[in-house]
Design a protein around this motif. Structure first.
Motif, mmCIF file in Angstrom:
data_model
loop_
_atom_site.group_PDB
_atom_site.id
_atom_site.type_symbol
_atom_site.label_atom_id
_atom_site.label_comp_id
_atom_site.label_asym_id
_atom_site.label_seq_id
_atom_site.Cartn_x
_atom_site.Cartn_y
_atom_site.Cartn_z
ATOM 1 N N ASP A 85 -3.418 1.925 1.241
ATOM 2 C CA ASP A 85 -2.662 0.901 1.974
ATOM 3 C C ASP A 85 -2.545 -0.370 1.142
ATOM 4 O OD1 ASP A 85 -2.559 2.694 4.035
ATOM 5 O OD2 ASP A 85 -4.193 1.784 5.183
ATOM 6 N N LYS A 86 -3.619 -0.677 0.423
ATOM 7 C CA LYS A 86 -3.601 -1.911 -0.385
ATOM 8 C C LYS A 86 -2.584 -1.804 -1.523
ATOM 9 C CE LYS A 86 -6.450 -5.281 -2.810
ATOM 10 N NZ LYS A 86 -5.322 -5.643 -3.614
ATOM 11 N N GLU A 87 -2.585 -0.659 -2.178
ATOM 12 C CA GLU A 87 -1.632 -0.482 -3.279
ATOM 13 C C GLU A 87 -0.192 -0.578 -2.766
ATOM 14 O OE1 GLU A 87 -2.144 3.192 -5.506
ATOM 15 O OE2 GLU A 87 -0.127 2.988 -6.317
ATOM 16 N N MET A 88 0.050 0.043 -1.607
ATOM 17 C CA MET A 88 1.402 -0.013 -1.016
ATOM 18 C C MET A 88 1.776 -1.459 -0.711
ATOM 19 S SD MET A 88 3.888 1.966 -0.040
ATOM 20 C CE MET A 88 5.471 1.312 0.472
ATOM 21 N N GLN A 89 0.863 -2.148 -0.074
ATOM 22 C CA GLN A 89 1.144 -3.547 0.304
ATOM 23 C C GLN A 89 1.386 -4.406 -0.934
ATOM 24 O OE1 GLN A 89 -1.328 -5.458 3.335
ATOM 25 N NE2 GLN A 89 -1.563 -7.235 2.013
ATOM 26 N N ASP A 90 0.493 -4.313 -1.904
ATOM 27 C CA ASP A 90 0.624 -5.163 -3.098
ATOM 28 C C ASP A 90 1.938 -4.892 -3.812
ATOM 29 O OD1 ASP A 90 -1.828 -6.174 -2.496
ATOM 30 O OD2 ASP A 90 -2.919 -5.118 -4.097
ATOM 31 N N SER A 91 2.272 -3.620 -3.912
ATOM 32 C CA SER A 91 3.472 -3.257 -4.639
ATOM 33 C C SER A 91 4.727 -3.722 -3.902
ATOM 34 C CB SER A 91 3.480 -1.737 -4.824
ATOM 35 O OG SER A 91 4.608 -1.346 -5.515
ATOM 36 N N LEU A 92 4.755 -3.473 -2.605
ATOM 37 C CA LEU A 92 5.956 -3.824 -1.833
ATOM 38 C C LEU A 92 6.124 -5.345 -1.734
ATOM 39 C CD1 LEU A 92 8.135 -2.136 -0.440
ATOM 40 C CD2 LEU A 92 6.923 -2.494 1.713
ATOM 41 N N MET A 93 5.018 -6.032 -1.522
ATOM 42 C CA MET A 93 5.106 -7.491 -1.393
ATOM 43 C C MET A 93 5.569 -8.114 -2.717
ATOM 44 S SD MET A 93 4.222 -7.841 1.806
ATOM 45 C CE MET A 93 4.776 -6.174 2.145
ATOM 46 N N ALA A 94 5.089 -7.553 -3.831
ATOM 47 C CA ALA A 94 5.505 -8.069 -5.147
ATOM 48 C C ALA A 94 7.001 -7.834 -5.371
ATOM 49 C CB ALA A 94 4.690 -7.404 -6.252
ATOM 50 N N THR A 95 7.456 -6.648 -4.964
ATOM 51 C CA THR A 95 8.887 -6.335 -5.114
ATOM 52 C C THR A 95 9.735 -7.266 -4.252
ATOM 53 O OG1 THR A 95 8.372 -4.032 -5.550
ATOM 54 C CG2 THR A 95 10.624 -4.510 -4.886
ATOM 55 N N MET A 96 9.295 -7.485 -3.043
ATOM 56 C CA MET A 96 10.041 -8.375 -2.140
ATOM 57 C C MET A 96 10.204 -9.756 -2.737
ATOM 58 S SD MET A 96 8.312 -7.574 1.514
ATOM 59 C CE MET A 96 9.336 -8.663 2.457
ATOM 60 N N LYS A 97 9.109 -10.229 -3.295
ATOM 61 C CA LYS A 97 9.129 -11.577 -3.856
ATOM 62 C C LYS A 97 10.054 -11.617 -5.080
ATOM 63 C CE LYS A 97 5.888 -15.232 -4.885
ATOM 64 N NZ LYS A 97 4.559 -15.564 -5.318
ATOM 65 N N ARG A 98 9.886 -10.646 -5.953
ATOM 66 C CA ARG A 98 10.650 -10.626 -7.203
ATOM 67 C C ARG A 98 12.144 -10.492 -6.956
ATOM 68 N NH1 ARG A 98 11.390 -5.893 -9.724
ATOM 69 N NH2 ARG A 98 9.589 -5.037 -8.640
ATOM 70 N N LEU A 99 12.505 -9.666 -5.967
ATOM 71 C CA LEU A 99 13.930 -9.430 -5.699
ATOM 72 C C LEU A 99 14.458 -10.288 -4.543
ATOM 73 C CD1 LEU A 99 14.162 -5.540 -6.136
ATOM 74 C CD2 LEU A 99 14.621 -7.342 -7.797
ATOM 75 N N LYS A 117 1.090 -11.386 7.144
ATOM 76 C CA LYS A 117 0.149 -12.425 6.678
ATOM 77 C C LYS A 117 0.467 -12.835 5.245
ATOM 78 C CE LYS A 117 -3.843 -11.124 9.245
ATOM 79 N NZ LYS A 117 -4.870 -10.103 9.124
ATOM 80 N N VAL A 118 0.847 -11.860 4.450
ATOM 81 C CA VAL A 118 1.134 -12.129 3.039
ATOM 82 C C VAL A 118 2.557 -12.667 2.846
ATOM 83 C CG1 VAL A 118 1.353 -11.068 0.744
ATOM 84 C CG2 VAL A 118 -0.447 -10.308 2.305
ATOM 85 N N ALA A 119 3.510 -12.061 3.546
ATOM 86 C CA ALA A 119 4.923 -12.347 3.240
ATOM 87 C C ALA A 119 5.612 -13.238 4.267
ATOM 88 C CB ALA A 119 5.686 -11.032 3.098
ATOM 89 N N GLY A 120 4.945 -13.573 5.360
ATOM 90 C CA GLY A 120 5.506 -14.514 6.337
ATOM 91 C C GLY A 120 6.864 -14.080 6.851
ATOM 92 N N ASP A 121 7.837 -14.992 6.755
ATOM 93 C CA ASP A 121 9.156 -14.729 7.323
ATOM 94 C C ASP A 121 9.927 -13.633 6.600
ATOM 95 O OD1 ASP A 121 8.732 -16.572 9.237
ATOM 96 O OD2 ASP A 121 9.907 -18.171 8.298
#
Ligand SMILES: [Zn+2]
Length: 330
Positions: A85-99, A117-121
């Motif tokens: 779950d952590k790997e999924m979250q870290d990867s997806l949140m990083a992609t969201m931010k980058r793109l 909690k990590v990505a807010g809105d």
């Protein structure tokens, strides 16, 4: 629903290159993108890699033989699943931010809360009801009134062999209508061999977009989008959207599972029929984080779409449909 194919260069398109191509000149951040169809699910270890566009050569099968497999790693570089779950979250949140992405997310409430909690809105939570046995109308209404959930989805009565207009679901849709909550309903494709392999009640006929008509008539203020764009019933999808001015679609799932020729033909037909302002981008993300880039590459490489049409599909249409504030994304 996963199988073989050769990955084309576009599937491997590095995200930073993609970001450059969608970024308007002089802007430092990529233009915003909204993915309206993301599943938040617990990752089970040992999930298989995925070859995008795998459903392009269906196996010949026989009920007396071993069940057909739609899963394959027969492509050059399969997309790897997250292993935790952590790997999924870290990867997806990083992609969201980058793109510069925002995602409408359904599924495991704990995972959704962690992501938020990590990505807010950037995370817009959804809650799905597909049959009365999922939760009571009261529990559903209470969940909506908490204010946490902004969307009802994924609603998938087709897997139970139910029409979306079945009266057993009507009170849930009434609650969504009353609370101004948009609803995403699974219509059409749902994985191959579904009726034989995992969902004996699944009926292809219950994915006909025209089955939405009674529901829409009963709830004129309800905002409905058809998930998976009713694939492959494009004529009925067009007929429904023609008769019902507020219905949108997403192209999730089909965008990375059927052959690219088929995906592009379907999308092109919807645009050609005049509905470019009612198509929303979605992945149907499960546990392969790189599905984001894979799916985006289809839109980016669609030579039949103008720049403005791509921006509508990737962002503007979702802002309009979900009544979001475009200024928040500048
Ligand atoms: Zn679905």
């Amino acid at each position: 629903m996963r199988k073989f194919t050769l990955l084309t260069a576009c599937a491997l398109f590095p995200a930073f290159l993609y970001a450059q191509t969608v970024t308007a000149p002089k802007k430092s951040a990529p233009l915003p993108i909204i993915d309206v169809h993301v599943h938040a699910m617990k990752v089970s270890p040992g999930m298989a890699p995925l070859c995008p566009w795998f459903l392009r050569d269906m196996p010949g099968s026989d009920p007396n033989s071993a069940p057909p497999s739609f899963l394959s790693t027969g492509c050059a570089i399969p997309l790897q699943p997250a292993h935790s779950d952590k790997e999924m979250q870290d990867s997806l949140m990083a992609t969201m931010k980058r793109l510069n992405m925002t995602m409408v997310v359904y599924g495991d409430a704990g995972i959704i809360r962690n992501w938020k909690k990590v990505a807010g809105d950037r995370i817009i939570p959804g809650i799905g009801v597909s049959s009365p046995s999922d939760m009571t109308v009261m529990a559903f209404t209470d969940s909506l009134s908490s204010g946490f959930y902004k969307v009802m989805g994924e609603v998938a009565p087709q897997y139970q062999g139910l029409s979306p207009s079945d009266m057993s679901l009507d009170a849930y849709f009434a609650a969504a209508e009353k609370n101004n909550i948009p609803v995403g309903i699974h219509m059409g494709t749902g994985g191959n061999g579904m009726a034989n392999l995992t969902s004996p009640k699944y009926r292809a006929s219950k994915g006909d977009p025209l089955l939405l008509e009674d529901l829409l008539a009963r709830h004129p203020k309800l905002k409905v989008w058809v998930m998976h764009a009713g694939y492959p019933m494009v004529d009925n999808m067009i007929a429904l959207m023609g008769a019902n001015a507020y219905v949108y679609v997403d192209i999730a799932g089909l965008i990375w599972s059927y052959s690219q020729v088929e995906v592009n033909a379907y999308l092109k037909r919807l645009v050609q029929a005049g509905f470019g302002k009612r198509i929303m981008y979605g992945t149907d993300m499960l546990i392969w984080p790189k599905l984001v880039e894979t799916s985006l590459s289809v839109i980016e490489n669609a030579d039949y779409l103008s720049y403005d049409q791509k921006r509508d599909i990737l962002f503007n249409n979702a802002v309009r449909f979900f009544r979001l504030d475009p200024d928040k994304y500048k």
